[in-house]
Design a protein around this motif. Structure first.
Motif, PDB file in Angstrom:
ATOM      1  N   GLY A  43      15.639  -1.215  -4.815  1.00  0.00           N
ATOM      2  CA  GLY A  43      16.997  -1.723  -4.707  1.00  0.00           C
ATOM      3  C   GLY A  43      17.105  -2.922  -3.793  1.00  0.00           C
ATOM      4  N   MET A  44      18.311  -3.477  -3.733  1.00  0.00           N
ATOM      5  CA  MET A  44      18.548  -4.639  -2.879  1.00  0.00           C
ATOM      6  C   MET A  44      18.431  -4.289  -1.401  1.00  0.00           C
ATOM      7  SD  MET A  44      21.828  -6.154  -4.960  1.00  0.00           S
ATOM      8  CE  MET A  44      22.023  -5.603  -6.656  1.00  0.00           C
ATOM      9  N   LEU A  45      18.851  -3.082  -1.022  1.00  0.00           N
ATOM     10  CA  LEU A  45      18.710  -2.589   0.358  1.00  0.00           C
ATOM     11  C   LEU A  45      18.069  -1.207   0.294  1.00  0.00           C
ATOM     12  CD1 LEU A  45      22.197  -3.608   1.836  1.00  0.00           C
ATOM     13  CD2 LEU A  45      20.010  -4.771   2.178  1.00  0.00           C
ATOM     14  N   PHE A 398      21.897 -10.612  -0.988  1.00  0.00           N
ATOM     15  CA  PHE A 398      22.077 -11.550  -2.094  1.00  0.00           C
ATOM     16  C   PHE A 398      20.737 -12.029  -2.652  1.00  0.00           C
ATOM     17  CE2 PHE A 398      23.334 -15.480  -4.247  1.00  0.00           C
ATOM     18  CZ  PHE A 398      24.437 -15.034  -4.950  1.00  0.00           C
ATOM     19  N   GLY A 399      19.763 -12.237  -1.787  1.00  0.00           N
ATOM     20  CA  GLY A 399      18.443 -12.618  -2.259  1.00  0.00           C
ATOM     21  C   GLY A 399      17.835 -11.565  -3.161  1.00  0.00           C
ATOM     22  N   GLY A 400      18.048 -10.288  -2.816  1.00  0.00           N
ATOM     23  CA  GLY A 400      17.565  -9.209  -3.662  1.00  0.00           C
ATOM     24  C   GLY A 400      18.261  -9.191  -5.008  1.00  0.00           C
ATOM     25  N   LEU A 401      19.557  -9.495  -5.038  1.00  0.00           N
ATOM     26  CA  LEU A 401      20.281  -9.565  -6.304  1.00  0.00           C
ATOM     27  C   LEU A 401      19.693 -10.656  -7.193  1.00  0.00           C
ATOM     28  CD1 LEU A 401      22.677  -9.011  -8.228  1.00  0.00           C
ATOM     29  CD2 LEU A 401      24.032 -10.604  -6.838  1.00  0.00           C
ATOM     30  N   VAL A 402      19.466 -11.832  -6.621  1.00  0.00           N
ATOM     31  CA  VAL A 402      18.925 -12.947  -7.397  1.00  0.00           C
ATOM     32  C   VAL A 402      17.531 -12.606  -7.927  1.00  0.00           C
ATOM     33  CG1 VAL A 402      18.127 -15.338  -7.227  1.00  0.00           C
ATOM     34  CG2 VAL A 402      20.303 -14.665  -6.179  1.00  0.00           C
ATOM     35  N   MET A 461      24.259 -21.413  -3.599  1.00  0.00           N
ATOM     36  CA  MET A 461      22.808 -21.272  -3.515  1.00  0.00           C
ATOM     37  C   MET A 461      22.182 -22.219  -4.524  1.00  0.00           C
ATOM     38  SD  MET A 461      20.393 -18.000  -4.434  1.00  0.00           S
ATOM     39  CE  MET A 461      20.491 -18.462  -6.179  1.00  0.00           C
ATOM     40  N   PRO A 462      21.199 -23.035  -4.116  1.00  0.00           N
ATOM     41  CA  PRO A 462      20.579 -23.972  -5.051  1.00  0.00           C
ATOM     42  C   PRO A 462      19.751 -23.227  -6.099  1.00  0.00           C
ATOM     43  CG  PRO A 462      19.369 -23.931  -2.993  1.00  0.00           C
ATOM     44  CD  PRO A 462      20.602 -23.102  -2.773  1.00  0.00           C
ATOM     45  N   PRO A 463      19.371 -23.897  -7.168  1.00  0.00           N
ATOM     46  CA  PRO A 463      18.530 -23.249  -8.182  1.00  0.00           C
ATOM     47  C   PRO A 463      17.304 -22.607  -7.553  1.00  0.00           C
ATOM     48  CG  PRO A 463      19.300 -25.366  -8.993  1.00  0.00           C
ATOM     49  CD  PRO A 463      19.731 -25.281  -7.561  1.00  0.00           C
ATOM     50  N   THR A 464      17.075 -21.353  -7.900  1.00  0.00           N
ATOM     51  CA  THR A 464      16.025 -20.550  -7.276  1.00  0.00           C
ATOM     52  C   THR A 464      15.215 -19.856  -8.356  1.00  0.00           C
ATOM     53  OG1 THR A 464      17.455 -20.167  -5.355  1.00  0.00           O
ATOM     54  CG2 THR A 464      15.595 -18.672  -5.639  1.00  0.00           C
ATOM     55  N   ARG A 465      13.905 -19.851  -8.194  1.00  0.00           N
ATOM     56  CA  ARG A 465      13.045 -19.144  -9.124  1.00  0.00           C
ATOM     57  C   ARG A 465      12.503 -17.895  -8.455  1.00  0.00           C
ATOM     58  NH1 ARG A 465       8.602 -23.131 -11.018  1.00  0.00           N
ATOM     59  NH2 ARG A 465       8.050 -21.275 -12.228  1.00  0.00           N
ATOM     60  N   SER A 468      10.636 -18.053  -4.871  1.00  0.00           N
ATOM     61  CA  SER A 468      11.498 -18.396  -3.747  1.00  0.00           C
ATOM     62  C   SER A 468      12.555 -17.337  -3.487  1.00  0.00           C
ATOM     63  CB  SER A 468      12.161 -19.761  -3.971  1.00  0.00           C
ATOM     64  OG  SER A 468      12.838 -19.792  -5.210  1.00  0.00           O
ATOM     65  N   ALA A 469      13.010 -16.628  -4.541  1.00  0.00           N
ATOM     66  CA  ALA A 469      13.968 -15.543  -4.343  1.00  0.00           C
ATOM     67  C   ALA A 469      13.342 -14.425  -3.535  1.00  0.00           C
ATOM     68  CB  ALA A 469      14.448 -15.010  -5.695  1.00  0.00           C
ATOM     69  N   ALA A 470      12.076 -14.111  -3.809  1.00  0.00           N
ATOM     70  CA  ALA A 470      11.403 -13.053  -3.061  1.00  0.00           C
ATOM     71  C   ALA A 470      11.239 -13.457  -1.594  1.00  0.00           C
ATOM     72  CB  ALA A 470      10.042 -12.778  -3.683  1.00  0.00           C
ATOM     73  N   GLN A 471      11.037 -14.740  -1.335  1.00  0.00           N
ATOM     74  CA  GLN A 471      10.885 -15.203   0.036  1.00  0.00           C
ATOM     75  C   GLN A 471      12.178 -15.110   0.819  1.00  0.00           C
ATOM     76  OE1 GLN A 471       9.335 -19.151  -0.413  1.00  0.00           O
ATOM     77  NE2 GLN A 471       7.319 -18.456  -1.137  1.00  0.00           N
ATOM     78  N   ARG A 472      13.315 -15.190   0.114  1.00  0.00           N
ATOM     79  CA  ARG A 472      14.622 -15.124   0.788  1.00  0.00           C
ATOM     80  C   ARG A 472      14.909 -13.741   1.329  1.00  0.00           C
ATOM     81  NH1 ARG A 472      18.779 -18.794  -0.548  1.00  0.00           N
ATOM     82  NH2 ARG A 472      20.262 -17.078  -0.596  1.00  0.00           N
TER      83      ARG A 472
END
Length: 473
Positions: A43-45, A398-402, A461-465, A468-472
């Motif tokens: 999950g996200m958290l 939010f990073g987990g959602l993306v 949030m800028p375009p993210t792949r 980079s989403a995992a790094q957030r």
């Protein structure tokens, strides 16, 4: 002790208990259907990460001893089953002690969920359900008449809910004192309902009258709960009518419904019971001991309520036995929404084929009319409203959602109304943009069929792949 019970409240207790069981059922159903994407192992958290960092004494929960998605699901569905049993009146067929144990089970299960729920469960209605649910354990069944002290404590909770909310408004935003907050509230509330557009377009004198009536109901009427009948019944009835008005105007989870449930306990409904067998001595001792404990723990909520620096919706103990409440101490004048979009293009450009994700409850497509979901609670949609207020509110999830949208994660997509991408073709990039939303006018609605008008504000949030989403996170 002759004074210990109130035989005139048999029916009131019955209605209260069945209604509370209904709220429990909704709460456990929400947990069972949404937890995997929000709190599960992926999950996200994730709960395993949380329990590894927070000790049991700070957040008592069954999941400190063991966690798996299957175990969480079993607890949530067990809560649903017990709630259905209570809704059907099983506690009335059991011995007094067994009925109390049956009511204790959903409280313990839901406490375990709330205490590991993190941001997703950080709202007043969670603590309110636990505080009310704990008192329900000691309200008794058909073997005894309702204890007077427990009925008093239920009114004490209702008083704190309403009076605390009234005080936070008067101390907070000036628009409450000027009677103008409802010029904005129906448009900017977290999750509008199907009638919110019409409420927003009521004449301004009606809005001012609504605010004045709200102040009366929250600052004057609660005091009448402690007066003799039938005045207390009239006060509780007025609160119920006010809450039903709020139910019509928006989606506030089960906050309004649990408040209505509390008010039901203060009604003296006609009943054929005028006498009852004396309560067992052990039961009297337990109830009086719990009453003394809760009155002692009420000190901090009372101090908070009378303080000029009053805070809303805070628990003062890890068991959520006595809490402080309040809502909308300030009202937003402008509505912002985060719009999440994805593209299949290898290189993200402004003119790429960006496709919008549609959420179930939060505004998105201007032509999509809001739906009624409450008392069911859409946790992700609710948090998206906070994300639009400030990115800081979304920093931990939010990073987990993306990341999960980039994976076309099935559990996450189930939280949405529509994904613009087929299951076998996840987007290459995700971006988020901030828009200003406002309700359309009557003329605009007729001409366009859209209930919202939106204007681009800035990138969220800028375009993210995927990398980079995992790094957030």
């Amino acid at each position: 002790m002759d004074w210990f019970t109130a035989p005139g409240y048999w029916l009131s207790r019955l209605v209260f208990q069945r209604a509370l069981a209904g709220v429990y059922l909704v709460a456990f159903l929400v947990a069972a259907l949404q937890f995997r994407a929000l709190l599960g192992e992926r999950g996200m958290l994730p709960i395993p990460r949380f329990v590894a960092q927070v000790p049991f004494r700070r957040a008592p929960s069954l999941f400190h001893w063991h966690y798996s998605d299957r175990f969480f699901a079993a607890c949530a569905w067990a809560g649903c089953a017990v709630s259905v049993a209570l809704l059907a009146g099983l506690d009335s067929w059991l011995p007094l002690w067994a009925g109390m144990v049956l009511w204790l089970i959903p409280w313990a299960l839901y406490l375990s969920i709330v205490n590991v729920g993190q941001t997703w469960y950080a709202f007043g209605w969670e603590s309110l359900l636990l505080e009310v649910g704990f008192l329900a354990v000691f309200l008794g069944n058909d073997e005894v008449a309702p204890p007077v002290v427990v009925l008093f404590l239920l009114r004490w909770i209702l008083f704190r809910v309403e009076f605390g909310a009234g005080l936070i408004k008067m101390r907070g935003d000036a628009c409450w004192r000027k009677l103008t907050c409802l010029y904005y509230h129906h448009e900017t509330q977290p999750m509008p309902g199907p009638l919110s557009w019409f409420f927003h377009h009521l004449p301004k004198p009606v809005h001012r009258a609504e605010v004045a009536a709200n102040h009366f109901t929250q600052l004057v009427v609660p005091v009448l709960l402690f007066t003799p009948q039938p005045i207390a019944t009239a006060a509780a009835s007025l609160m119920i009518l006010t809450q039903l008005w709020l139910v019509l105007s928006g989606n506030f989870s089960w906050l309004n419904w649990i408040t209505i449930v509390l008010a039901l306990s203060a009604l003296q409904l006609p009943t054929g019971h005028t006498s009852a067998a004396p309560a067992p001595l052990w039961y009297e001792i337990v109830v009086l001991a719990v009453t003394a404990l809760l009155l002692f723990l009420s000190y901090r909520p009372v101090v908070n309520m009378v303080s000029r620096r009053q805070v809303m919706n805070r628990s003062f103990d890890p068991l959520h036995l006595v809490n402080t409440y309040g809502a909308f101490g300030s009202v937003s004048r402008v509505r912002y929404e985060v719009v999440v979009e994805g593209t299949l293009d290898e290189a993200p450009r402004e003119d790429s084929d960006w496709r919008e994700y549609e959420f179930k409850g939060k505004p998105g497509d201007p032509r999509y009319w809001p739906r009624q979901f409450a008392p069911y609670h859409l946790r992700l949609d609710w948090l998206m409203w906070f994300a639009a207020l400030s990115p800081a509110y979304a920093g931990d999830w939010f990073g987990g959602l993306v990341e999960r949208l980039l994976e076309n994660d099935r559990d996450t997509l189930r939280l949405l109304r529509r994904s613009p991408f087929p299951p076998d073709r996840p987007p290459r990039f995700i971006r988020a943009r901030l828009f200003r939303y406002r309700f359309t006018s009557w003329r605009e609605l007729r001409e366009t069929g859209a209930c919202w008008e939106r204007t681009y504000v800035r990138d969220f949030m800028p375009p993210t792949r995927l990398e980079s989403a995992a790094q957030r996170r």
